[in-house]
Design a protein around this motif. Structure first.
Motif, PDB file in Angstrom:
ATOM      1  N   ARG A   1      54.621 -29.175  10.868  1.00 23.03           N
ATOM      2  CA  ARG A   1      53.575 -29.467  11.843  1.00 23.03           C
ATOM      3  C   ARG A   1      53.766 -28.571  13.047  1.00 23.03           C
ATOM      4  O   ARG A   1      54.880 -28.161  13.360  1.00 23.03           O
ATOM      5  N   ARG A   2      52.674 -28.315  13.745  1.00 23.67           N
ATOM      6  CA  ARG A   2      52.735 -27.478  14.944  1.00 23.67           C
ATOM      7  C   ARG A   2      53.371 -28.277  16.070  1.00 23.67           C
ATOM      8  O   ARG A   2      52.944 -29.398  16.367  1.00 23.67           O
ATOM      9  N   ALA A   3      54.417 -27.729  16.689  1.00 20.59           N
ATOM     10  CA  ALA A   3      55.120 -28.415  17.770  1.00 20.59           C
ATOM     11  C   ALA A   3      55.515 -27.413  18.839  1.00 20.59           C
ATOM     12  O   ALA A   3      55.755 -26.241  18.555  1.00 20.59           O
ATOM     13  N   LYS A   4      55.583 -27.892  20.060  1.00 22.50           N
ATOM     14  CA  LYS A   4      55.998 -27.052  21.179  1.00 22.50           C
ATOM     15  C   LYS A   4      57.515 -27.139  21.278  1.00 22.50           C
ATOM     16  O   LYS A   4      58.073 -28.219  21.477  1.00 22.50           O
ATOM     17  N   TYR A   5      58.169 -26.006  21.106  1.00 24.61           N
ATOM     18  CA  TYR A   5      59.631 -25.936  21.181  1.00 24.61           C
ATOM     19  C   TYR A   5      60.044 -25.418  22.553  1.00 24.61           C
ATOM     20  O   TYR A   5      59.430 -24.496  23.084  1.00 24.61           O
ATOM     21  N   TYR A   6      61.091 -26.014  23.080  1.00 22.55           N
ATOM     22  CA  TYR A   6      61.610 -25.648  24.398  1.00 22.55           C
ATOM     23  C   TYR A   6      62.983 -25.022  24.230  1.00 22.55           C
ATOM     24  O   TYR A   6      63.755 -25.418  23.355  1.00 22.55           O
ATOM     25  N   ARG A   7      63.265 -24.047  25.088  1.00 26.35           N
ATOM     26  CA  ARG A   7      64.593 -23.443  25.076  1.00 26.35           C
ATOM     27  C   ARG A   7      65.014 -23.135  26.497  1.00 26.35           C
ATOM     28  O   ARG A   7      64.193 -22.927  27.385  1.00 26.35           O
ATOM     29  N   LEU A   8      66.315 -23.111  26.686  1.00 24.85           N
ATOM     30  CA  LEU A   8      66.900 -22.815  27.986  1.00 24.85           C
ATOM     31  C   LEU A   8      66.748 -21.328  28.283  1.00 24.85           C
ATOM     32  O   LEU A   8      66.948 -20.491  27.398  1.00 24.85           O
ATOM     33  N   THR A   9      66.390 -20.992  29.511  1.00 25.30           N
ATOM     34  CA  THR A   9      66.338 -19.589  29.931  1.00 25.30           C
ATOM     35  C   THR A   9      67.697 -19.204  30.521  1.00 25.30           C
ATOM     36  O   THR A   9      68.567 -20.061  30.720  1.00 25.30           O
ATOM     37  N   THR A  10      67.874 -17.946  30.822  1.00 31.99           N
ATOM     38  CA  THR A  10      69.101 -17.490  31.476  1.00 31.99           C
ATOM     39  C   THR A  10      69.270 -18.184  32.829  1.00 31.99           C
ATOM     40  O   THR A  10      70.353 -18.648  33.170  1.00 31.99           O
ATOM     41  N   VAL A  11      68.170 -18.291  33.565  1.00 30.38           N
ATOM     42  CA  VAL A  11      68.188 -18.980  34.855  1.00 30.38           C
ATOM     43  C   VAL A  11      68.543 -20.456  34.639  1.00 30.38           C
ATOM     44  O   VAL A  11      69.307 -21.044  35.403  1.00 30.38           O
ATOM     45  N   GLY A  12      67.999 -21.046  33.583  1.00 31.97           N
ATOM     46  CA  GLY A  12      68.274 -22.440  33.262  1.00 31.97           C
ATOM     47  C   GLY A  12      69.726 -22.678  32.894  1.00 31.97           C
ATOM     48  O   GLY A  12      70.312 -23.705  33.239  1.00 31.97           O
ATOM     49  N   ARG A  13      70.322 -21.717  32.201  1.00 32.17           N
ATOM     50  CA  ARG A  13      71.736 -21.854  31.821  1.00 32.17           C
ATOM     51  C   ARG A  13      72.615 -21.855  33.081  1.00 32.17           C
ATOM     52  O   ARG A  13      73.547 -22.643  33.193  1.00 32.17           O
ATOM     53  N   ARG A  14      72.286 -20.991  34.044  1.00 35.89           N
ATOM     54  CA  ARG A  14      73.020 -20.984  35.320  1.00 35.89           C
ATOM     55  C   ARG A  14      72.789 -22.293  36.071  1.00 35.89           C
ATOM     56  O   ARG A  14      73.710 -22.874  36.637  1.00 35.89           O
ATOM     57  N   ALA A  15      71.546 -22.750  36.070  1.00 37.64           N
ATOM     58  CA  ALA A  15      71.209 -24.007  36.748  1.00 37.64           C
ATOM     59  C   ALA A  15      71.959 -25.171  36.110  1.00 37.64           C
ATOM     60  O   ALA A  15      72.431 -26.074  36.815  1.00 37.64           O
ATOM     61  N   LEU A  16      72.104 -25.158  34.792  1.00 33.75           N
ATOM     62  CA  LEU A  16      72.853 -26.206  34.108  1.00 33.75           C
ATOM     63  C   LEU A  16      74.276 -26.265  34.631  1.00 33.75           C
ATOM     64  O   LEU A  16      74.798 -27.339  34.934  1.00 33.75           O
ATOM     65  N   GLY A  17      74.919 -25.112  34.776  1.00 34.50           N
ATOM     66  CA  GLY A  17      76.279 -25.072  35.315  1.00 34.50           C
ATOM     67  C   GLY A  17      76.358 -25.691  36.696  1.00 34.50           C
ATOM     68  O   GLY A  17      77.270 -26.483  36.997  1.00 34.50           O
ATOM     69  N   GLU A  18      75.383 -25.371  37.547  1.00 34.49           N
ATOM     70  CA  GLU A  18      75.345 -25.936  38.905  1.00 34.49           C
ATOM     71  C   GLU A  18      75.063 -27.434  38.882  1.00 34.49           C
ATOM     72  O   GLU A  18      75.648 -28.199  39.653  1.00 34.49           O
ATOM     73  N   GLU A  19      74.166 -27.846  38.011  1.00 34.03           N
ATOM     74  CA  GLU A  19      73.816 -29.262  37.908  1.00 34.03           C
ATOM     75  C   GLU A  19      75.005 -30.089  37.409  1.00 34.03           C
ATOM     76  O   GLU A  19      75.236 -31.197  37.881  1.00 34.03           O
ATOM     77  N   VAL A  20      75.747 -29.551  36.450  1.00 35.35           N
ATOM     78  CA  VAL A  20      76.940 -30.248  35.951  1.00 35.35           C
ATOM     79  C   VAL A  20      77.961 -30.392  37.075  1.00 35.35           C
ATOM     80  O   VAL A  20      78.551 -31.464  37.278  1.00 35.35           O
ATOM     81  N   LYS A  21      78.176 -29.315  37.810  1.00 34.50           N
ATOM     82  CA  LYS A  21      79.111 -29.341  38.938  1.00 34.50           C
ATOM     83  C   LYS A  21      78.685 -30.391  39.971  1.00 34.50           C
ATOM     84  O   LYS A  21      79.499 -31.185  40.437  1.00 34.50           O
ATOM     85  N   SER A  22      77.409 -30.409  40.305  1.00 30.47           N
ATOM     86  CA  SER A  22      76.877 -31.360  41.270  1.00 30.47           C
ATOM     87  C   SER A  22      77.009 -32.796  40.756  1.00 30.47           C
ATOM     88  O   SER A  22      77.378 -33.708  41.503  1.00 30.47           O
ATOM     89  N   TRP A  23      76.704 -33.013  39.484  1.00 35.83           N
ATOM     90  CA  TRP A  23      76.813 -34.342  38.879  1.00 35.83           C
ATOM     91  C   TRP A  23      78.258 -34.841  38.938  1.00 35.83           C
ATOM     92  O   TRP A  23      78.506 -35.988  39.308  1.00 35.83           O
ATOM     93  N   ARG A  24      79.187 -33.992  38.584  1.00 37.00           N
ATOM     94  CA  ARG A  24      80.604 -34.400  38.585  1.00 37.00           C
ATOM     95  C   ARG A  24      81.069 -34.742  39.998  1.00 37.00           C
ATOM     96  O   ARG A  24      81.848 -35.674  40.198  1.00 37.00           O
ATOM     97  N   HIS A  25      80.599 -33.998  40.991  1.00 38.76           N
ATOM     98  CA  HIS A  25      80.927 -34.297  42.380  1.00 38.76           C
ATOM     99  C   HIS A  25      80.343 -35.659  42.776  1.00 38.76           C
ATOM    100  O   HIS A  25      81.017 -36.486  43.400  1.00 38.76           O
ATOM    101  N   PHE A  26      79.099 -35.901  42.400  1.00 37.43           N
ATOM    102  CA  PHE A  26      78.428 -37.169  42.691  1.00 37.43           C
ATOM    103  C   PHE A  26      79.179 -38.342  42.056  1.00 37.43           C
ATOM    104  O   PHE A  26      79.482 -39.332  42.726  1.00 37.43           O
ATOM    105  N   VAL A  27      79.494 -38.226  40.781  1.00 38.82           N
ATOM    106  CA  VAL A  27      80.198 -39.297  40.072  1.00 38.82           C
ATOM    107  C   VAL A  27      81.583 -39.524  40.680  1.00 38.82           C
ATOM    108  O   VAL A  27      82.007 -40.660  40.874  1.00 38.82           O
ATOM    109  N   GLY A  28      82.273 -38.449  41.022  1.00 36.22           N
ATOM    110  CA  GLY A  28      83.588 -38.566  41.654  1.00 36.22           C
ATOM    111  C   GLY A  28      83.503 -39.283  42.993  1.00 36.22           C
ATOM    112  O   GLY A  28      84.365 -40.115  43.325  1.00 36.22           O
ATOM    113  N   SER A  29      82.478 -38.993  43.755  1.00 33.45           N
ATOM    114  CA  SER A  29      82.291 -39.638  45.051  1.00 33.45           C
ATOM    115  C   SER A  29      82.000 -41.128  44.899  1.00 33.45           C
ATOM    116  O   SER A  29      82.536 -41.950  45.633  1.00 33.45           O
TER     117      SER A  29
END
Length: 113
Positions: free
Chosen positions: A76-104
């Protein structure tokens, strides 16, 4: 109890993080993303369409993900999503921010009364 704006931001940010992490594994269509999050969270998180698609749109607007139409495993026709290079960098920052938040939060929870 109604969610405040800051609580909504945390929940929205959490969903964005989960989507980015899921797409870091492989490109997927919306239903696949929802199912993978549910599977990886051991059924703790169930992401409905009303939350998932606005989040996907928001992430596309930020250029963190991109999409293309193609055939799904059911042919069936479906819209597929993929991470961009910018998104991969953003993921790293988001993980770092999340871990800081959870630690706090954990620091506060460990405080003796």
């Amino acid at each position: 109890m109604a969610a405040s704006a800051s609580q909504a931001d945390v929940l929205q940010g959490t969903l964005d993080l989960l989507i980015l992490k899921t797409l870091s594994l492989e490109p997927m269509h919306g239903w696949g993303i929802s199912q993978r999050i549910q599977q990886l969270s051991q059924e703790a998180f169930q992401v409905g369409q009303g939350s998932l698609y606005p989040a996907l749109h928001r992430l596309e607007q930020k250029d963190w993900i991109e999409s293309e139409w193609r055939a799904s495993e059911n042919n069936r026709r479906a819209k597929y999503y993929r991470l961009t290079t910018v998104g991969r960098r953003a993921l790293g920052e988001e993980v770092k921010s999340w871990r800081h938040f959870v630690g706090s939060v954990e620091l506060i929870l460990q405080t003796a009364n």
